[in-house]
Motif scaffolding. Structure first.
Motif, short mmCIF file in Angstrom:
data_model
loop_
_atom_site.label_atom_id
_atom_site.label_comp_id
_atom_site.label_asym_id
_atom_site.label_seq_id
_atom_site.Cartn_x
_atom_site.Cartn_y
_atom_site.Cartn_z
N ASP A 27 -3.44 -1.05 3.55
CA ASP A 27 -4.75 -0.80 2.99
C ASP A 27 -4.94 -1.33 1.70
O ASP A 27 -4.38 -2.39 1.16
CB ASP A 27 -4.57 0.51 2.90
CG ASP A 27 -3.58 0.97 1.64
OD1 ASP A 27 -3.29 0.37 0.92
OD2 ASP A 27 -3.31 2.35 1.90
N GLN A 86 -18.99 3.34 5.84
CA GLN A 86 -17.93 3.09 5.24
C GLN A 86 -17.66 3.72 3.65
O GLN A 86 -16.87 4.04 3.20
CB GLN A 86 -17.40 1.71 5.13
CG GLN A 86 -17.27 0.71 6.51
CD GLN A 86 -16.70 1.60 7.67
OE1 GLN A 86 -15.99 2.34 7.40
NE2 GLN A 86 -17.36 1.30 8.65
N SER A 87 -18.89 3.38 3.06
CA SER A 87 -19.01 4.08 1.60
C SER A 87 -18.84 5.27 1.54
O SER A 87 -18.07 5.97 0.81
CB SER A 87 -20.06 3.46 1.06
OG SER A 87 -20.48 2.15 1.14
N HIS A 123 -14.89 6.20 2.38
CA HIS A 123 -14.21 6.25 1.27
C HIS A 123 -14.50 7.01 0.15
O HIS A 123 -13.61 7.62 -0.44
CB HIS A 123 -14.26 4.49 0.73
CG HIS A 123 -13.70 3.79 1.76
ND1 HIS A 123 -12.31 3.52 1.90
CD2 HIS A 123 -14.22 2.79 2.59
CE1 HIS A 123 -12.09 2.68 2.83
NE2 HIS A 123 -13.24 2.03 3.37
N GLN A 143 -12.47 10.36 0.41
CA GLN A 143 -10.97 10.16 -0.18
C GLN A 143 -10.86 10.06 -1.65
O GLN A 143 -10.18 10.73 -2.47
CB GLN A 143 -10.55 8.94 0.51
CG GLN A 143 -8.97 8.70 0.41
CD GLN A 143 -8.09 9.74 1.01
OE1 GLN A 143 -8.50 10.04 2.19
NE2 GLN A 143 -7.11 10.40 0.06
N ALA A 199 -14.80 1.61 -3.07
CA ALA A 199 -14.86 1.22 -1.60
C ALA A 199 -14.96 -0.11 -1.43
O ALA A 199 -14.46 -0.60 -0.44
CB ALA A 199 -15.89 2.04 -0.86
N ASN A 231 -14.12 -3.03 5.37
CA ASN A 231 -13.22 -2.06 4.71
C ASN A 231 -13.41 -0.84 5.70
O ASN A 231 -13.89 0.20 5.29
CB ASN A 231 -13.22 -1.74 3.26
CG ASN A 231 -12.36 -0.99 2.75
OD1 ASN A 231 -11.23 -0.80 3.72
ND2 ASN A 231 -12.26 -0.65 1.55
N VAL A 280 -13.23 2.65 7.88
CA VAL A 280 -12.46 3.78 8.20
C VAL A 280 -12.88 4.52 9.69
O VAL A 280 -14.07 4.55 9.76
CB VAL A 280 -12.76 5.07 7.25
CG1 VAL A 280 -12.02 6.41 7.41
CG2 VAL A 280 -12.36 4.72 5.66
#
Ligand code: HEM
Ligand code: SF4
Lengths: 438, 65
Positions: free
Chosen positions: A35, A283-284, A287, A290, A321, A427, A429
């Motif tokens: 990661d 993705q942004s 992230h 999280q 992110a 990146n 998820v």
């Protein structure tokens, strides 16, 4: 080996066998399956070298070239900005990805992001007006509605499923999909399929998405691209005579130097806008969920004044992110960067994730700080001619969805670790279980 | 001061519009238009910033007189 028209450079060859490699590993699948926190340890070491560093080519690529000896890693903030702005020295035409992919695939998928001036200048202008700050305000209502619908969907799905749902599928991916496709003019039904095919097309390192063997992966990548070209071609034909107020009509009817775009050019532009419009914002958002869980004091600070603090929180979340990890350039001549000699044809890979944590330009880079100001992150690029076309759109969408989410579900929590897709490009998820109202 | 946009270079990035919406506007043709060609001295800083940021070096400043 495929020669690039005009430049004499190839898409895959790079460097020479005599140049010694840096010993930090950026080239194995194992490294790219970790990661972003784990990878940052290696980038921190490389930034400490205070220059660019030379690395072997990514292992086990879809396209191998014996003349591909590696790439320069650009990990420092200042070097990344400089490489970005020197677009005559560091070209995009020969390729923009760290890995070698089939040239036919790349040419069907990257459009302006893989072009250099003068063609880049002319084609980017065709779509520029749809993405300006003023235009974002005109479409604000659409953005708010698509954000609200995505959050409502998440809450409904969770309620029907014992309080849990996949945040990516039920929320994060819906808003950008609907916004970019409302702008493009792609009907409901087709937009879901196009988004899915582009997930396949960008997941060449993920067996679940793209297949196990090289043959399977290549077949799936080409099928995904072919679907989008066919979709775009059909819509463009339909609107060439009957333009509607959308980007596909604009591209179908545009003339550059007195000539219409070819079907292949329209298809390729469509693929670029579909990938860029969907994936990065998804993705942004994923992230962000999280990050909000990992930094409860930042979340509390944001909740105290959601409206006033959201703009700076969004800037910090996209820095955190860094949804696009790399873009590649190729040296057009013998030159220098970061004090090192670069040879014509050398590949350079810019690591946005690293520059965004460069302690020389970002104060306390390992802290998520929603009040950070100024926040000179380079998540959308280092200020060059390819600077993200959709940066205003991405920002407006993220403000809208996080406001909606934290208003309707201020306690939302991830309930499992994110499932990641290994990639040295996005990146990603893939899935993220969450409880919106724990 | 007087601003000039070189329309052969401008690619419609809109950095300029982002900095000063009352002076610059990217039009339907995808290039920057000047809403105010000769802004007052009080806007010099932001105009100079736009000139410096423009990725295609399409903007220039000329002193009048
Ligand atoms: C958080 C979300 C996003 C991130 C992090 C992001 C990041 C980037 C980056 C790093 C670049 C390349 C910059 C360079 O080479 O200097 C880029 C280019 C681009 N982006 Fe984005 N982007 C995002 C959202 C979007 C959206 C929503 C769109 C909508 C269509 C979009 C469309 C594009 C296009 C078309 C280019 C190529 C521009 C060119 O080559 O001239 N992006 N983006
Ligand atoms: S920043 Fe430069 S290229 Fe972009 S719109 Fe303004 S003048 Fe044109």
């Amino acid at each position: 080996m495929t020669q690039m028209a005009g430049t004499g450079l190839t898409t895959t060859a790079s460097g020479n066998p005599d140049r010694p490699y840096d010993d930090v590993d950026l080239s194995t699948r194992a490294f790219w399956s970790t990661d972003m926190y784990e990878r940052e340890k290696s980038f921190a070491v490389l930034r400490g070298r205070d220059t660019i560093t030379w690395h072997p080519p990514f292992e086990d690529q879809l396209i191998e070239d014996p003349a591909d000896h590696g790439f320069w890693a650009v990990t420092k903030y200042d070097d990344l900005v400089e490489a970005t702005k020197r677009h005559d020295d560091f070209l995009s035409g020969p390729g923009i990805l760290m890995e070698n992919l089939p040239v036919e695939f790349v040419e069907s998928a990257q459009s302006i992001i893989g072009m250099d001036p003068p063609r880049h200048t002319k084609l980017r202008r065709l779509v520029a007006a749809a993405f300006t700050p003023k235009q974002m305000r005109r479409i604000d209502e659409m953005i708010q509605r698509n954000a609200r619908d995505a959050v409502t969907n998440l809450l409904e799905k969770a309620q029907a499923n014992g309080g849990q749902a996949d945040f990516v599928a039920e929320c994060a991916e819906l808003m950008p999909m609907n916004n970019i496709n409302d702008m493009l003019g792609v009907p409901d039904g087709d937009r879901q399929r196009a988004m899915h095919e582009m997930k396949v097309a960008t997941s060449w390192s993920d067996p679940e998405m793209a297949g196990d063997t090289k043959e399977e992966v290549l077949g799936n990548l080409f099928r995904a691209i072919a679907y989008c070209h066919e979709l775009a071609g059909g819509l463009a034909d339909e609107r060439r005579g009957n333009p509607t107020a959308d980007l596909i009509s604009g591209l179908a009817n545009a003339e550059v130097d007195g000539e219409r775009l070819t079907a292949h050019e329209i298809g390729s532009f469509f693929v670029l806008l579909t990938v860029a419009g969907n994936d990065t914002t998804r993705q942004s958002t994923a992230h962000a969920l999280q990050a909000l869980a990992d930094f409860p004091e930042q979340r509390a600070w944001l909740l105290e004044d959601l409206e006033g603090r959201m703009p700076s929180a969004v800037e910090e979340l996209i820095r955190w992110a860094t949804p696009i990890i790399t873009f590649r350039r190729t040296a057009s001549r013998d030159t220098e960067l970061g004090g090192r000699e670069v040879t014509r044809g050398d590949k350079l890979v810019m690591f946005y994730s690293s520059a965004n944590r460069d302690e020389r330009r970002i104060d306390r880079p390992h802290e998520l700080d929603f009040s950070r100001s100024p926040n000179p992150h380079i998540t959308f690029g280092g200020g060059g001619i390819h600077h993200c076309l959709g940066n205003q759109l991405a920002r407006a969408q993220l403000r809208a969805i996080l406001t909606e989410l934290l208003t309707q579900a201020p306690e939302i929590r991830p309930t499992a670790a994110p499932e990641l897709t290994p990639s040295n490009f996005f990146n990603i998820v893939k899935r993220q279980q969450c409880a919106p109202r724990p | 001061m007087k601003i000039n946009v070189d329309l052969n270079r401008c690619t419609g990035h809109g950095f300029c519009e982002g900095l000063a919406e009352d002076i610059f506007e990217v039009g339907q043709d995808g290039v920057a238009h000047l809403l105010d060609e000769t802004p007052g001295e009080d806007r010099r800083d932001v105009v100079e910033e736009a000139v410096a940021m423009c990725p295609t070096k399409a903007l220039s400043l000329h002193e009048e007189g």
